[in-house]
Structures are given as structure tokens and as C-alpha cells.
Design a protein around this motif. Structure first.
Motif, PDB file in Angstrom:
ATOM      1  N   SER A  78      41.549 -24.559 -43.923  1.00  0.00           N
ATOM      2  CA  SER A  78      41.571 -25.617 -42.918  1.00  0.00           C
ATOM      3  C   SER A  78      40.641 -25.265 -41.771  1.00  0.00           C
ATOM      4  N   MET A  79      39.969 -26.273 -41.246  1.00  0.00           N
ATOM      5  CA  MET A  79      39.119 -26.071 -40.072  1.00  0.00           C
ATOM      6  C   MET A  79      38.803 -27.420 -39.451  1.00  0.00           C
ATOM      7  N   ILE A  80      38.646 -27.430 -38.141  1.00  0.00           N
ATOM      8  CA  ILE A  80      38.181 -28.619 -37.442  1.00  0.00           C
ATOM      9  C   ILE A  80      36.743 -28.315 -37.023  1.00  0.00           C
ATOM     10  N   ASN A  81      35.792 -28.692 -37.864  1.00  0.00           N
ATOM     11  CA  ASN A  81      34.389 -28.350 -37.655  1.00  0.00           C
ATOM     12  C   ASN A  81      33.711 -29.435 -36.819  1.00  0.00           C
ATOM     13  N   LYS A  82      33.668 -29.234 -35.523  1.00  0.00           N
ATOM     14  CA  LYS A  82      33.104 -30.238 -34.622  1.00  0.00           C
ATOM     15  C   LYS A  82      31.631 -30.480 -34.890  1.00  0.00           C
ATOM     16  N   GLU A  83      30.915 -29.404 -35.219  1.00  0.00           N
ATOM     17  CA  GLU A  83      29.474 -29.546 -35.466  1.00  0.00           C
ATOM     18  C   GLU A  83      29.209 -30.384 -36.713  1.00  0.00           C
ATOM     19  N   MET A  84      29.951 -30.103 -37.797  1.00  0.00           N
ATOM     20  CA  MET A  84      29.778 -30.868 -39.033  1.00  0.00           C
ATOM     21  C   MET A  84      30.207 -32.317 -38.830  1.00  0.00           C
ATOM     22  N   ASN A  85      31.338 -32.525 -38.128  1.00  0.00           N
ATOM     23  CA  ASN A  85      31.823 -33.885 -37.903  1.00  0.00           C
ATOM     24  C   ASN A  85      30.844 -34.706 -37.063  1.00  0.00           C
ATOM     25  N   ALA A  86      30.207 -34.054 -36.088  1.00  0.00           N
ATOM     26  CA  ALA A  86      29.262 -34.755 -35.217  1.00  0.00           C
ATOM     27  C   ALA A  86      28.059 -35.268 -35.985  1.00  0.00           C
ATOM     28  N   ALA A  87      27.726 -34.621 -37.095  1.00  0.00           N
ATOM     29  CA  ALA A  87      26.547 -35.008 -37.881  1.00  0.00           C
ATOM     30  C   ALA A  87      26.863 -36.080 -38.922  1.00  0.00           C
ATOM     31  N   MET A  88      28.159 -36.467 -39.027  1.00  0.00           N
ATOM     32  CA  MET A  88      28.558 -37.444 -40.030  1.00  0.00           C
ATOM     33  C   MET A  88      28.769 -38.816 -39.396  1.00  0.00           C
ATOM     34  N   GLU A  89      28.902 -39.835 -40.265  1.00  0.00           N
ATOM     35  CA  GLU A  89      29.103 -41.197 -39.781  1.00  0.00           C
ATOM     36  C   GLU A  89      30.526 -41.377 -39.253  1.00  0.00           C
ATOM     37  N   ARG A  90      30.702 -42.367 -38.386  1.00  0.00           N
ATOM     38  CA  ARG A  90      32.039 -42.691 -37.869  1.00  0.00           C
ATOM     39  C   ARG A  90      32.975 -43.063 -39.024  1.00  0.00           C
ATOM     40  N   ASN A  91      34.256 -42.841 -38.818  1.00  0.00           N
ATOM     41  CA  ASN A  91      35.245 -43.088 -39.879  1.00  0.00           C
ATOM     42  C   ASN A  91      36.374 -44.001 -39.405  1.00  0.00           C
ATOM     43  N   ASP A  92      36.013 -45.045 -38.665  1.00  0.00           N
ATOM     44  CA  ASP A  92      37.010 -45.956 -38.094  1.00  0.00           C
ATOM     45  C   ASP A  92      37.970 -46.493 -39.163  1.00  0.00           C
ATOM     46  N   GLU A  93      37.428 -46.933 -40.298  1.00  0.00           N
ATOM     47  CA  GLU A  93      38.272 -47.554 -41.317  1.00  0.00           C
ATOM     48  C   GLU A  93      39.313 -46.583 -41.863  1.00  0.00           C
ATOM     49  N   ASP A  94      38.964 -45.311 -41.978  1.00  0.00           N
ATOM     50  CA  ASP A  94      39.898 -44.307 -42.486  1.00  0.00           C
ATOM     51  C   ASP A  94      41.070 -44.092 -41.524  1.00  0.00           C
ATOM     52  N   LEU A  95      40.859 -44.418 -40.261  1.00  0.00           N
ATOM     53  CA  LEU A  95      41.853 -44.097 -39.236  1.00  0.00           C
ATOM     54  C   LEU A  95      42.860 -45.214 -38.975  1.00  0.00           C
ATOM     55  N   GLU A  96      42.564 -46.405 -39.438  1.00  0.00           N
ATOM     56  CA  GLU A  96      43.419 -47.549 -39.114  1.00  0.00           C
ATOM     57  C   GLU A  96      44.848 -47.372 -39.603  1.00  0.00           C
TER      58      GLU A  96
END
Length: 628
Positions: A183-201
Motif C-alpha cells: 500500500s502507498m499513497i503516491n502523490k507524485e504518481m497520482n499528480a501525473a494521472m488524469e482526474r478520477n471524478d467518476e470513480d469517486l461518486e
């Protein structure tokens, strides 16, 4: 102590086992010194590979290696390739300095180590490197898997002397066989990816009242998501709270009687809050992360599970831990005050040795998934699994730590929860090979010869464990045979030889070869073919078909549900102390990894599993070193 698994005892008796101390990743480099340096004869040595012991038998004359035989039951198409190809490499090199086979690192290392031991024997040298390890240390760690190596490193870094007892001939346990996901919360990797609004609804639809102790994390997550969706921040959203809620959703569940699995909030919250600290610690040991996306809040080490284990071995070695291989713990010893102060163990020669702990004993023996009798006795997730089903894990995953600790007064919890995977019958082929076979099937029946599900369903494993014996039979005709042989020339013949596939010119012949009732299977196939022709499966709602089963020759492939992970075990607190039935600490006793309960509930959560195991292993080591 009762030993449930007959196969483990047989393997230990049959193998000529030579132990290795400390870091098993370092292979002794032996080579012929000069003409006439060898003592002519034939020598054997066994080392634990990926799935079982690999035995190398070498014949010498006075000047050279004249013959090499390698035997073992390793992963089909990977470790098996090393067994087939390395004898020629060894004969050409005339030493243990051979490359091995790409992709089969663990098996190749086992072969080189066993070969080096054979050469040492032929040179008249002592190969028992366990002999220079004492029997007293501040901390005794029982098990050298992912949690055990973390415990050894944690205790050593805290200044304690450490002895690790490992029943296998190598370190790593089930961790080395895994994907190594963390497990990891990779801020750098996440910042380089597209938004995930639909996954969060979906998270915004959940009611905190349904989440018990986890409700505050859900409330915080909903606030985070609402803020994220209202803004224009680039990059993918993730957070510790999302990790926690996803873990709750994945791992919650009940047994067949409706009893809910214990998913201990405090244990999970404490470990997962430290996910990046654990990751950085492992990277200090040389672990690298693959530059690719695995899944939400997870990462994969370079080299997968073995890459993770290599880093832990480095940390343990640097901390001064000593590993005694081929030595199986059998009993915990308490003093007059009830404190656990020693471990009784048995080496490969059957000698009983007592290892004394000045500060504490850490139980990290892994799951009990290879103890099929014990797993069958406890499981309450299926109506089909029994003591004949195999295991995906090392034979030494017998539940030793659970059995020893329970005898010392430890409480057990959620022993009925476990997971399975499908392998070829009687371990005749790996999960990967079985998946290839399954992709060609036309219909599936159980051992009674009748269908039981939509064969295209993604829940084949869940359906299978409720069938008699956890056995499935994939039935096909010449179309399936052709598809299988396209995977690799002679594929069907190799699977027939392995006891996974059965063929016949007629359906009846194939059925008899596979042990199915020919008349029942013929009736099932007739009904299935009618569904194919009409395009309507009134029994199970299948809508896509791979052709009718109508043209010989015919083939039947047999798959088996294997015990994979067990989720129940010892009860610990956030200091990794083992608790008794009254919830009190058992002095001197600590535990971590798959031997404990409360971390995965009713289902496996890849990433969380190893992170929590390593976290509590390290905590156990630190607290045992301080005797607190």
C-alpha cells in the motif's frame, strides 16, 4: 505437537538437507581447485526452491564434474525450465558459477546453492553453516517470511541480538511467491494521472451509519471528495481515508452461518497510517518500485515478492540477525511467571534444540493453508472443500505458530475465513497455466458430471468451492484441443502426462479416463449443445459460447481449488503483543503477519496484506528488543 500434512513430513525425510545461515541470497562460490582435488563419488544436496525442495546430485572423478541430475517440482514452464536446462550449464562451467534461467531466479538460486554444497562435500569441506549460530539471543523470531524478516530487522536495528528459526531451506515464505504488492499513497504518481471524478461518486452514496468504527474515515473521505470534485485540481485523487474505506469494503463479509469477520479497526488504522514509512524503510534495504500503475493506493516492487524479500534480507543482515534454516519450532516454553522465554525446535536431522530468548519470542510462521486437514476442519466458507485440497503456499505453512501459541494460552479468532485459487488437479500445473486452459473450455461440470454455473462468469472460484471436493472439469472437443496446442506445441500431451487433462476419441472414453460417469456427462453435453444451438441457456443464463461439444477427439481438464490464504489466527494488540482469552498480554510473546487475525477480515486485499504484515513485524521486533 501434531503434524497434519503428510507431504511435508515425507519431503523433510526424503531430502538430504544442507542448511545455510544468515542471508540465503549469497551463494557460496566453489569451483575445482586443480586436477585431483575432488574426492571421487556422488554427492547430493537439497535447497528449497519456489514450491518445494530441489535436489541436486553431482558425480565427480578426481578432476571434474562428470554428471549432474536435478530433481524438483517447481513452477511449470518457469522453475521447471531451470531444472531441465541447468545441468548442461553446470557441466560446461564445471562450477557453481552459472547464470541460471531468466525468470526463474528462486529456483536457479536453490540449484546453485545445492550445487555449491555438493562441490564442498567433494572437496572434503564442512557444509553445515548452522553450527556457528548459538542458541541464546535477546529475541527469537520463529519464521523468516515477510513479517519474520521485518521482525528480525526491527529487533536488530533496536540493538538486540536476533536468531531466526526457519523451517524451510530459504527465507521469504509466502511473500517470495507473491506479487509483493504494498500500500502507498503516491502523490507524485497520482499528480501525473488524469482526474478520477467518476470513480469517486460511489463513495458519496454510502451511509456512515453502516460503517461502524470506520464511519469517521468515511465522513472525512466524503468531505475530501466533495472538495476535490468542486475544484479544478489536476491529477488523480487518493488519500489514507480512501485506502481505509476500500479495505473495509473489500474485507468485510460473513461465513456460511452469517457470522461477520472481525476487521479490527485499530490494527488496520495504525498500520496503514504508516504505509509510506514502511515503504521508505524497505527502500533503504534496496527495494525499488516498478514505474507502472498497479491499482489504487498500491505499488509493486521490482522483482515482485522476491524483490521485497531481498530488501528485507539486506535489512536483517545489516542489523546482525542470524537465520537458522531447516529448523522447525515445535513448542513454546514459559517460566514460572508465565512469560515466554524459549522455543523448542527440531533440525533437519531430528535433533531437538532449545533456543532461549532474553527478551521475547516473535511468532511469524505464516498461514495454515498448507495444513489441509486443519484448514478443512476450520473453514466455514464453502460446502465443497475438504482435507484433500492442496495449497498454493510452502509446505511449512502448517499453522505451527497458531498451534504452539494456543497451547501457551493464546486466543484465536476468525479461523473459519480463508481464500482459494484454482490450480491444475493435484498441482499438475500452475495457476497461470490453468488460466490458459480455462480460456479454451466449452463447458464446465463438477465431479457429478453436471453443470453448476455460467462458465463465463467472473466468479468461477466462488462457485467452485461449493462443488464436491472443490473439483471442476472443463469439457471440450477437437476445438478445445486445437486451441490448447496453439499455446505451445505438444501442450495437450504435456498436460495429459501431468495428470491434468484426459482425452478420448469419444466423449465416453474421455469421461471414463477423467473418472466421470459417461452417461451423466453425455446427457449434460446434450443439454448444453441445445443451449448453444438456440443461443439461450435457461439454466444459468450464459449468453456467449465457444461452440457445441460435438466433434472428437474429446478432452477433459481437471482443476482443483487450493487453499491460498487464511485470515484467522492469533489476537494481537497494536504493540504486536499476543493476547490470551481474557484479552490480556502474554508476556514475552509477539506475533505478526498471516499468523494473526483481524487484518483482512473475510477476503484478501492485495497491498494491505503485506503492508500490515511488515509493519507489525517491525513493531514486534522493536518491542521485543525492548522487552515491552
Amino acid at each position: 505437537m501434531k503434524i497434519y500434512n503428510r507431504l511435508f513430513a515425507a519431503a523433510m525425510t526424503a531430502a538430504v538437507i544442507v542448511g545455510a545461515c544468515f542471508c540465503q541470497g549469497t551463494v557460496p562460490a566453489f569451483a575445482a581447485e586443480s586436477a585431483g582435488s575432488y574426492i571421487p563419488g556422488t554427492y547430493s544436496s537439497s535447497e528449497y526452491g519456489m514450491l518445494d525442495y530441489v535436489t541436486v546430485t553431482v558425480t565427480f572423478d578426481e578432476e571434474s564434474i562428470t554428471d549432474v541430475i536435478i530433481e524438483g517440482n517447481e513452477t511449470d514452464g518457469i522453475g521447471s525450465t531451470a531444472i531441465e536446462e541447468m545441468p548442461a550449464q553446470i557441466l560446461e562451467a564445471q562450477s557453481a558459477d552459472v547464470d541460471g534461467v531468466s525468470g526463474a531466479t528462486v529456483t536457479s538460486t536453490a540449484i546453485r546453492t545445492a550445487l555449491a554444497n555438493c562441490i564442498a562435500q567433494a572437496l572434503g569441506e564442512d557444509t553445515d553453516t548452522n553450527s556457528d549460530v548459538g542458541t541464546t539471543a535477546d529475541v527469537i523470531v520463529v519464521g523468516a517470511g515477510g513479517a519474520g524478516l521485518a521482525a528480525a530487522a526491527g529487533a536488530g536495528e533496536a540493538g538486540a541480538s536476533v536468531i531466526v528459526l526457519e523451517a524451510n531451506g530459504r527465507a521469504g515464505g509466502s511473500t517470495s511467491l507473491s506479487g509483493g504488492h504494498l500500500s502507498m499513497i503516491n502523490k507524485e504518481m497520482n499528480a501525473a494521472m488524469e482526474r478520477n471524478d467518476e470513480d469517486l461518486e460511489i463513495y458519496l452514496t454510502y451511509d456512515p451509519d453502516d460503517f461502524g468504527e470506520w464511519a469517521d474515515d468515511l465522513i472525512t473521505l466524503q468531505e475530501q471528495i466533495t472538495e476535490y470534485m468542486a475544484g479544478d485540481e489536476t491529477g488523480r485523487f487518493d488519500s489514507y481515508e480512501r485506502l481505509m474505506i476500500d479495505h473495509y469494503l473489500t474485507s468485510s463479509g460473513t461465513d456460511l452461518d452469517g457470522n461477520e469477520a472481525t476487521l479490527d479497526y485499530e490494527l488496520n488504522a495504525t498500520a496503514l497510517a504508516a504505509n509510506m514509512e514502511i515503504l521508505e524503510w524497505l527502500m533503504d534495504g534496496g527495494m525499488e518500485i516498478q514505474d507502472s500503475y498497479y491499482k489504487e493506493h498500491s505499488c509493486t516492487p521490482v522483482g515482485s515478492g522476491q524483490g521485497l524479500v531481498d530488501a528485507e534480507l539486506t535489512l536483517a543482515e545489516n542489523a546482525g540477525a542470524q537465520i537458522v534454516y531447516n529448523t522447525r519450532a515445535t513448542e513454546l516454553i514459559a517460566d514460572s511467571d508465565g512469560k515466554i522465554v524459549a522455543v523448542v525446535a527440531e533440525d533437519s536431522d531430528g535433533n531437538e534444540i532449545t533456543y532461549t530468548a532474553n527478551c521475547g519470542v516473535i511468532i511469524v510462521t505464516g498461514s495454515f493453508s498448507s495444513n489441509s486437514e486443519m484448514a478443512s476442519e476450520y473453514q466455514n466458507i464453502s460446502t465443497g472443500l475438504n482435507e484433500e485440497n492442496g495449497s498454493t503456499n510452502p509446505d511449512t505453512n502448517q499453522g505451527d505458530g497458531i498451534i504452539m501459541s494456543e497451547a501457551a494460552g493464546a486466543a484465536l479468532r476468525d479461523m473459519q475465513f480463508m481464500s482459494t485459487m484454482i490450480y491444475g488437479y493435484n498441482n499438475g500445473c500452475s495457476y497461470i497455466t490453468w488460466s490458459q486452459i480455462a480460456g479454451t473450455q466449452q463447458l464446465t461440470v463438477n465431479s457429478d458430471g453436471v453443470r453448476y454455473c455460467d462458465e463465463t462468469s467472473s466468479s468461477m472460484t466462488a462457485e467452485l468451492i461449493n462443488q464436491p471436493g472443490g473439483l471442476m472439469y472443463l469439457v471440450g472437443d477437437s476445438k478445445m484441443i486445437s486451441a490448447l496446442n496453439e499455446i505451445e506445441e505438444g501442450f495437450v500431451d504435456s498436460m495429459v502426462e501431468a495428470g491434468v487433462c484426459f482425452t478420448g476419441d469419444t466423449l465416453e472414453e474421455a469421461a471414463e479416463a477423467a473418472g466421470l460417469d459417461p452417461d451423466v456427462l453425455a446427457n449434460t453435453v446434450t443439454s448444453f449443445n441445445e443451449a448453444v444451438e438456440s443461443g439461450t441457456d435457461t439454466e444459468y443464463g450464459r449468453t456467449e459460447f465457444n461452440g457445441a461439444v460435438e466433434e472428437g477427439p474429446y478432452i477433459i481438464a481437471v482443476g482443483e481449488a487450493f487453499y491460498h490464504l487464511t485470515f484467522g489466527g492469533l489476537v494481537i494488540n497494536t504493540d504486536a503483543h499476543v493476547l490470551n482469552g481474557d484479552g490480556e498480554v502474554i508476556s514475552g510473546l509477539y506475533a505478526a503477519g498471516d499468523v494473526v487475525s483481524g487484518l483482512e477480515g473475510a477476503a484478501h486485499d492485495s497491498g494491505v496484506c503485506l503492508t500490515t504484515a511488515i509493519y507489525y513485524g517491525k513493531v514486534a521486533g522493536e518491542n521485543a528488543a525492548a522487552a515491552q
